[in-house]
Design an enzyme around this catalytic site. Structure first.
Site, PDB file in Angstrom:
ATOM      1  N   ARG B  22      -0.043  -1.042 -13.089  1.00 51.81           N
ATOM      2  CA  ARG B  22       0.436  -2.059 -14.029  1.00 51.81           C
ATOM      3  C   ARG B  22       0.076  -3.465 -13.590  1.00 51.81           C
ATOM      4  O   ARG B  22      -0.507  -4.246 -14.336  1.00 51.81           O
ATOM      5  CB  ARG B  22       1.956  -1.937 -14.187  1.00 51.81           C
ATOM      6  CG  ARG B  22       2.376  -0.824 -15.115  1.00 51.81           C
ATOM      7  CD  ARG B  22       3.872  -0.721 -15.121  1.00 51.81           C
ATOM      8  NE  ARG B  22       4.386  -0.652 -13.758  1.00 51.81           N
ATOM      9  CZ  ARG B  22       5.650  -0.786 -13.428  1.00 51.81           C
ATOM     10  NH1 ARG B  22       6.532  -1.036 -14.353  1.00 51.81           N
ATOM     11  NH2 ARG B  22       6.029  -0.689 -12.179  1.00 51.81           N
ATOM     12  N   THR B  23       0.409  -3.802 -12.343  1.00 50.87           N
ATOM     13  CA  THR B  23       0.166  -5.160 -11.873  1.00 50.87           C
ATOM     14  C   THR B  23      -1.328  -5.481 -11.899  1.00 50.87           C
ATOM     15  O   THR B  23      -1.739  -6.549 -12.349  1.00 50.87           O
ATOM     16  CB  THR B  23       0.741  -5.339 -10.472  1.00 50.87           C
ATOM     17  OG1 THR B  23       2.107  -4.979 -10.497  1.00 50.87           O
ATOM     18  CG2 THR B  23       0.621  -6.779 -10.002  1.00 50.87           C
ATOM     19  N   LYS B  50     -12.134   1.614   7.414  1.00 50.67           N
ATOM     20  CA  LYS B  50     -13.298   1.547   8.311  1.00 50.67           C
ATOM     21  C   LYS B  50     -13.021   0.642   9.508  1.00 50.67           C
ATOM     22  O   LYS B  50     -13.938   0.252  10.220  1.00 50.67           O
ATOM     23  CB  LYS B  50     -14.518   1.029   7.551  1.00 50.67           C
ATOM     24  CG  LYS B  50     -15.016   1.991   6.500  1.00 50.67           C
ATOM     25  CD  LYS B  50     -16.220   1.398   5.789  1.00 50.67           C
ATOM     26  CE  LYS B  50     -16.470   2.107   4.474  1.00 50.67           C
ATOM     27  NZ  LYS B  50     -17.096   1.208   3.497  1.00 50.67           N
ATOM     28  N   ARG B  72      -1.920  -7.894  -3.320  1.00 55.09           N
ATOM     29  CA  ARG B  72      -0.808  -6.955  -3.178  1.00 55.09           C
ATOM     30  C   ARG B  72      -0.988  -6.271  -1.832  1.00 55.09           C
ATOM     31  O   ARG B  72      -2.088  -5.830  -1.486  1.00 55.09           O
ATOM     32  CB  ARG B  72      -0.845  -5.944  -4.315  1.00 55.09           C
ATOM     33  CG  ARG B  72      -0.440  -4.555  -3.951  1.00 55.09           C
ATOM     34  CD  ARG B  72       0.888  -4.049  -4.466  1.00 55.09           C
ATOM     35  NE  ARG B  72       1.441  -4.638  -5.622  1.00 55.09           N
ATOM     36  CZ  ARG B  72       1.972  -3.913  -6.633  1.00 55.09           C
ATOM     37  NH1 ARG B  72       1.918  -2.611  -6.607  1.00 55.09           N
ATOM     38  NH2 ARG B  72       2.547  -4.511  -7.621  1.00 55.09           N
ATOM     39  N   HIS B 102       8.108  -9.984  -5.275  1.00 56.11           N
ATOM     40  CA  HIS B 102       7.153  -9.661  -6.334  1.00 56.11           C
ATOM     41  C   HIS B 102       7.390 -10.690  -7.439  1.00 56.11           C
ATOM     42  O   HIS B 102       7.986 -10.409  -8.479  1.00 56.11           O
ATOM     43  CB  HIS B 102       7.394  -8.237  -6.843  1.00 56.11           C
ATOM     44  CG  HIS B 102       6.258  -7.692  -7.654  1.00 56.11           C
ATOM     45  ND1 HIS B 102       5.302  -8.500  -8.239  1.00 56.11           N
ATOM     46  CD2 HIS B 102       5.914  -6.421  -7.969  1.00 56.11           C
ATOM     47  CE1 HIS B 102       4.431  -7.745  -8.886  1.00 56.11           C
ATOM     48  NE2 HIS B 102       4.770  -6.481  -8.731  1.00 56.11           N
TER      49      HIS B 102
END
Lengths: 423, 226
Positions: B22-23, B50, B72, B102
């Site tokens: 969603r974000t 990696k 995020r 958030h």
């Protein structure tokens, strides 16, 4: 070398000595306090007017990072840093790679430290093999190689029964065990003191009970086994209250705190600065006041740096991904002098907590300024100040005090009559 | 008109160290509608595995002359850390960091409330569920406080409440019926299954029975449609 130190305020907390006089050093010992003995002619003289002469500081926990973590520090760099902080004797914890659980590693550390010649180094051996908390390390072999005490750091024993046996075995041979009491389960995954600040920042908490639950258990096991015990790096007011109760009951336990715990609180974390990421964590103001009161009363008889140098990258990540620890041994004296400046301790009491107290806790041949004693001392100017970080010797620059102006300046550090630091 | 030229010529990087649907899509859509060029990187599946550090990744993205990062990350304080270490002309938007915050979800929730209720001055708002692990709850509490909401409530068992939650100026309830009495808005937080394993809750069933939004917990008559 024959050295005369003239006109210093000589403070020896062990004997209560505190007046302006002269010190004469020869063949690594203090041979006279006051007038020079007949026939003594100094090859070097220090005019110490205005300076304080005290026993060299004894730091119970300085991570030297060697062998195994040379990117963070090594014996030469970290003992030089210690000398700059006024330290003449230090204990290094067993968290090396390989772990300090064999006489070979002990000897390697002692050899390198002797070669460096900056400080006397007293290794703390691992209580269990590999610090894994399952099998006892060869404690007597380690003692014979030079380990002065044994601990398992924050790593816990797999079972309380195994820990109990380790204590009984150590008690058999009158060895000192160092506890860093923190319940592994309660602390697991935690990054900061469980309180309002950690909640606000969304950082997983380490509750105060992580310390007190383990501490209560450890004190009972100490009492049962009769082992000689020292409790290191206490962080909470309730924790030191448990130590005080045990001491009042007659249990001969000693304790130390990290110097930074007497200065900082968890409020420092509010900007997510990884410099304040330490284990066990910084706690609340009330805890800091409790620790300070315990240092003042003597329940806590030692203040140590709990020096943990890191490479830059170890602190360059979001808070939770960084490694815990503060590099601060080279500020030990000036940083500790803030406690005198703030009126918490008088100077002789502070010096006792930094020398006699720690030396007695681990029965180290240090912490005294007396005729016949090793000539280990620090000369500092209490009227001057130190800009932290103006010169920096430790490989670890992970120090939140860099840039601060601190009271007092170390002028000379002397080990066995030899000048190991001069400014 | 859906598309405006407000960010024409700007480049936005959505840097997602944690999975998101969603974000991520809403940020992509927003960037496109403001006429920015937008690229999305799911770092959790590429460089991090990696052995590239967070800073390495950022330096690489910086070199592409991005104007804004939407970040995020699973660690609390990650956006803060990134903002401190990228060059100053790059703007950072926090798209969710650990349990900490958030903010954009919080703004969206506030917009939803305002659309339905008009203003915040006389509202009672309850937040229900896993407050402890929720960055959305933290941002919502701060936003409601800032907007002048006089009655913010949280409803959860003690295992899902952070210590010191009173600092947000909220009232704590452990009972749904009492907590939902006369409230105007209820925000239900998602409950992750892994919470059962850690001993925070006995079962989903018991949690639903005690903290589920049922007609019994919040009877229809008390709902005030607008």
């Amino acid at each position: 070398m024959k050295l005369s130190i003239l006109g210093a305020r000589v403070i020896d907390p062990a004997s209560g000595l505190d007046h302006i006089t002269h010190l004469h050093l020869e063949a690594g010992k203090v041979i006279a306090i006051g007038a020079a003995p007949a026939g003594f002619s100094a090859s070097e003289t220090i005019d110490a007017k205005g300076l304080v002469a005290a026993p060299g500081l004894v730091d119970l926990n300085v991570a030297l990072r060697e062998p195994g973590y040379s990117r963070k520090g090594n014996i030469i760099s970290e003992t030089r840093a210690a000398a700059a902080g006024g330290v003449t004797s230090l204990c290094c914890p067993p968290h090396t790679k390989p772990v300090l659980d064999t006489s070979a590693v002990t000897e390697l550390i002692l050899d390198r430290a002797r070669e460096a010649g900056n400080c006397k180094v007293f290794p703390i051996g691992a209580l269990s093999k590999g610090l894994e908390g399952e099998q006892l390390a060869e404690l007597i072999a380690l003692r014979d190689a030079g380990c002065v005490a044994f601990g398992n750091g924050l790593e816990s024993f797999r079972s309380t029964r195994t820990l109990c046996r380790a204590l009984e075995y150590a008690a058999t041979f009158d060895l000192t065990v160092i506890f860093h009491s923190q319940d592994h389960d309660l602390a697991e995954g935690g990054l900061a003191h469980e309180g309002a600040v950690a909640s606000f920042l969304g950082l997983p908490g380490i509750p105060e009970t992580a310390e007190t639950v383990a501490l209560a258990r450890d004190l009972l096991l100490v009492e049962q086994s009769g082992v000689r015990a020292h409790f290191s790096q206490l962080t909470s007011a309730r924790g030191v209250a448990l130590i005080a109760q045990a001491q009042a009951r007659g249990l001969p336990v000693t304790a130390d705190v990290a110097l930074y715990q007497l200065i900082l609180t968890d409020e420092a974390l509010i900007d997510f600065s990884s410099l304040y990421h330490v284990q066990p964590p910084l706690r609340t103001r009330a805890d800091r006041e409790g620790l300070r009161a315990a240092v003042k009363s003597g329940v806590v008889s030692a203040i140590s740096s709990h020096h943990q140098p890191h490479e830059r990258d170890a602190k360059l990540a979001p808070f939770g991904a960084t490694e815990p620890g503060i590099s601060s041994v080279e500020l030990l004296l000036p940083l500790a002098m803030t406690l005198v400046e703030e009126g918490l301790l008088d100077l002789p009491t502070l010096l006792a907590r930094l020398s006699t107290g720690p030396a007695e806790a681990l029965r180290l041949p240090a912490g005294k300024l007396a005729v016949g004693a090793p000539a280990d001392l620090v000369l500092f100017d209490p009227a001057s100040s130190t800009i932290a970080g103006e010169h920096w010797l430790s490989k670890g620059e992970n120090c939140p005090f860099i840039g601060h102006s601190l009271p007092a300046t170390v002028r000379y550090t002397i080990v066995d009559g030899r000048i190991t630091y001069q400014a | 008109m859906k598309k405006v030229p407000l960010l024409r010529g700007k480049t936005i990087c959505n840097v997602f160290f944690e999975n998101s649907t969603r974000t991520r899509t809403t940020f992509e859509l927003a960037a496109q509608r403001l006429s920015a060029d937008v690229i999305t990187l799911n770092v959790s599946t590429s460089s991090a595995s990696k052995g590239e550090t967070l800073l390495d990744t950022l330096r690489n993205l910086e070199a592409m002359a991005a104007d804004m990062f939407v970040v995020r990350h699973g660690d609390s304080g990650a956006a803060h850390f990134i903002a401190e270490h990228v060059c100053p002309q790059v703007a950072i938007i926090n798209g969710g960091d650990g349990r900490h915050a958030h903010p954009t979800q919080g703004m969206l929730d506030m917009l939803t409330i305002r659309r339905h209720k008009g203003s915040f001055e006389n509202l009672s708002v309850a937040i229900v569920g896993d407050i402890l692990h929720s960055r959305v709850a933290r941002s919502n509490m701060l936003a409601l406080k800032t907007l002048g909401c006089p009655d913010i409530r949280v409803i959860a068992p003690k295992t899902l409440l952070p210590i010191g939650i009173e600092q947000y100026g909220v009232k704590v309830y452990t009972d749904m019926t009492a907590g939902l009495k006369d409230v105007d808005v209820v925000i239900m937080l998602r409950l992750q299954r892994e919470r059962m394993a850690g001993g925070l809750l006995p079962s989903e069933g018991e949690f639903y029975r005690l903290f589920g939004l049922t007609p019994r917990a919040w009877p229809a008559p008390s709902r005030t449609p607008s």
